[in-house]
Motif scaffolding. Structure first.
Motif, PDB file in Angstrom:
ATOM      1  N   PRO A  74      40.409  35.558  35.400  1.00  0.00           N
ATOM      2  CA  PRO A  74      41.213  34.783  36.355  1.00  0.00           C
ATOM      3  C   PRO A  74      41.171  35.440  37.733  1.00  0.00           C
ATOM      4  CG  PRO A  74      42.633  36.150  35.011  1.00  0.00           C
ATOM      5  CD  PRO A  74      41.234  36.316  34.464  1.00  0.00           C
ATOM      6  N   GLU A  75      41.624  34.722  38.730  1.00  0.00           N
ATOM      7  CA  GLU A  75      41.651  35.237  40.104  1.00  0.00           C
ATOM      8  C   GLU A  75      42.437  36.536  40.213  1.00  0.00           C
ATOM      9  OE1 GLU A  75      40.450  34.263  43.286  1.00  0.00           O
ATOM     10  OE2 GLU A  75      39.038  33.173  42.023  1.00  0.00           O
ATOM     11  N   ALA A  76      43.461  36.675  39.377  1.00  0.00           N
ATOM     12  CA  ALA A  76      44.339  37.849  39.458  1.00  0.00           C
ATOM     13  C   ALA A  76      43.640  39.152  39.067  1.00  0.00           C
ATOM     14  CB  ALA A  76      45.561  37.640  38.570  1.00  0.00           C
ATOM     15  N   ARG A  77      42.476  39.062  38.453  1.00  0.00           N
ATOM     16  CA  ARG A  77      41.770  40.271  38.003  1.00  0.00           C
ATOM     17  C   ARG A  77      40.570  40.598  38.886  1.00  0.00           C
ATOM     18  NH1 ARG A  77      43.224  42.009  32.939  1.00  0.00           N
ATOM     19  NH2 ARG A  77      42.520  43.985  33.822  1.00  0.00           N
ATOM     20  N   LYS A  78      40.677  40.325  40.182  1.00  0.00           N
ATOM     21  CA  LYS A  78      39.567  40.567  41.101  1.00  0.00           C
ATOM     22  C   LYS A  78      39.117  42.028  41.104  1.00  0.00           C
ATOM     23  CE  LYS A  78      39.841  36.870  44.542  1.00  0.00           C
ATOM     24  NZ  LYS A  78      40.103  36.540  45.961  1.00  0.00           N
ATOM     25  N   ALA A  79      40.053  42.938  40.858  1.00  0.00           N
ATOM     26  CA  ALA A  79      39.747  44.372  40.918  1.00  0.00           C
ATOM     27  C   ALA A  79      38.661  44.769  39.932  1.00  0.00           C
ATOM     28  CB  ALA A  79      41.011  45.190  40.672  1.00  0.00           C
ATOM     29  N   ILE A  80      38.552  44.066  38.811  1.00  0.00           N
ATOM     30  CA  ILE A  80      37.518  44.424  37.829  1.00  0.00           C
ATOM     31  C   ILE A  80      36.383  43.411  37.781  1.00  0.00           C
ATOM     32  CG2 ILE A  80      39.143  45.749  36.419  1.00  0.00           C
ATOM     33  CD1 ILE A  80      39.143  43.390  34.430  1.00  0.00           C
ATOM     34  N   SER A  81      36.424  42.396  38.648  1.00  0.00           N
ATOM     35  CA  SER A  81      35.387  41.367  38.626  1.00  0.00           C
ATOM     36  C   SER A  81      34.047  41.872  39.149  1.00  0.00           C
ATOM     37  CB  SER A  81      35.830  40.142  39.436  1.00  0.00           C
ATOM     38  OG  SER A  81      35.987  40.476  40.803  1.00  0.00           O
ATOM     39  N   THR A  82      34.050  43.018  39.836  1.00  0.00           N
ATOM     40  CA  THR A  82      32.790  43.590  40.314  1.00  0.00           C
ATOM     41  C   THR A  82      31.879  43.981  39.151  1.00  0.00           C
ATOM     42  OG1 THR A  82      33.808  45.774  40.440  1.00  0.00           O
ATOM     43  CG2 THR A  82      33.790  44.456  42.455  1.00  0.00           C
ATOM     44  N   ALA A  83      32.474  44.202  37.988  1.00  0.00           N
ATOM     45  CA  ALA A  83      31.693  44.579  36.810  1.00  0.00           C
ATOM     46  C   ALA A  83      31.238  43.369  35.992  1.00  0.00           C
ATOM     47  CB  ALA A  83      32.507  45.509  35.917  1.00  0.00           C
ATOM     48  N   GLY A  84      31.587  42.174  36.458  1.00  0.00           N
ATOM     49  CA  GLY A  84      31.192  40.962  35.742  1.00  0.00           C
ATOM     50  C   GLY A  84      32.353  40.014  35.610  1.00  0.00           C
TER      51      GLY A  84
END
Length: 210
Positions: A74-84
């Motif tokens: 979800p949008e709220a987890r942008k901090a870990i979205s760099t890993a996929g």
């Protein structure tokens, strides 16, 4: 649907409450295995040697299920979205009353612990720092680990907060050395108690810090 499981302790039930595992989640899992763990394979399967215990930091089982259910973050987890963009999840989820839910087969890949997903079964427990895990959850985790030990060559049981101690070992597989998070779950007190209850299995914890 409930799976009745026999182990060293009395028989217990695991209820099947599947999250979405469609073609999109399967493909994202295969990509995560290759990009983050350096493992190229056609299926999103793991060979478990470890169980990682977590707490959800989400106050209810249903809200946790909703957070895990979609294949993408979800949008709220942008901090870990760099890993996929693959959403986080776990194979098991345990409610406050000790009821065990299986969200996906325990041999299928789930994103729940950096560097170790490819070899680790994740067990989430509804709770947090302000809502420590219960005695019923302690018993449920014990029964579940004992069962998984009969099914797979499990060598390790660790708390999520201990995962970074595997950096530099043969088990650690993470392509970005800077992709790390600070964790406290499921609490040091809980891990001390679960290890005491499982000491007859001679399972290893995380390596000592150097």
């Amino acid at each position: 649907m409930a799976l009745i499981v026999g182990c060293a302790k009395p028989t217990f039930r695991t209820f099947y409450k599947p999250i979405i595992f469609d073609d999109q989640r399967k493909q994202l899992s295969i990509e995560y295995l290759q990009v983050r763990h350096g493992i190229k394979q056609d299926n999103a399967v793991i060979k478990p040697v470890m169980v990682v215990l977590h707490w959800t930091a989400i106050p209810s089982l249903e809200k946790t299920f909703d957070a895990f259910n979609n294949p993408t973050l979800p949008e709220a987890r942008k901090a870990i979205s760099t890993a996929g963009t693959l959403n986080v999840s776990s194979q098991y989820l345990i409610d406050r009353d000790g009821t065990i839910f299986r969200l996906m087969p325990d041999s299928i890949f789930a994103r729940h612990v950096i560097g170790l997903n490819y070899c680790a079964i994740g067990v989430e427990n509804v709770g947090s720092e302000s809502a420590p895990l219960t005695k019923k959850q302690l018993l449920a985790n014990e029964n579940l680990v004992r069962y998984l030990k009969t099914k797979y060559p499990i060598e390790y049981v660790i708390g999520h907060y201990e995962y970074r101690q595997f950096i530099g070992t043969g088990l650690w597989k993470e392509s970005d050395p800077n992709y790390l998070t600070e964790k406290t779950d499921p609490g040091k007190s809980f891990m001390k108690r679960i290890r005491n209850r499982l000491k007859d299995l001679n399972l290893k914890g995380a390596p000592e810090k150097k």
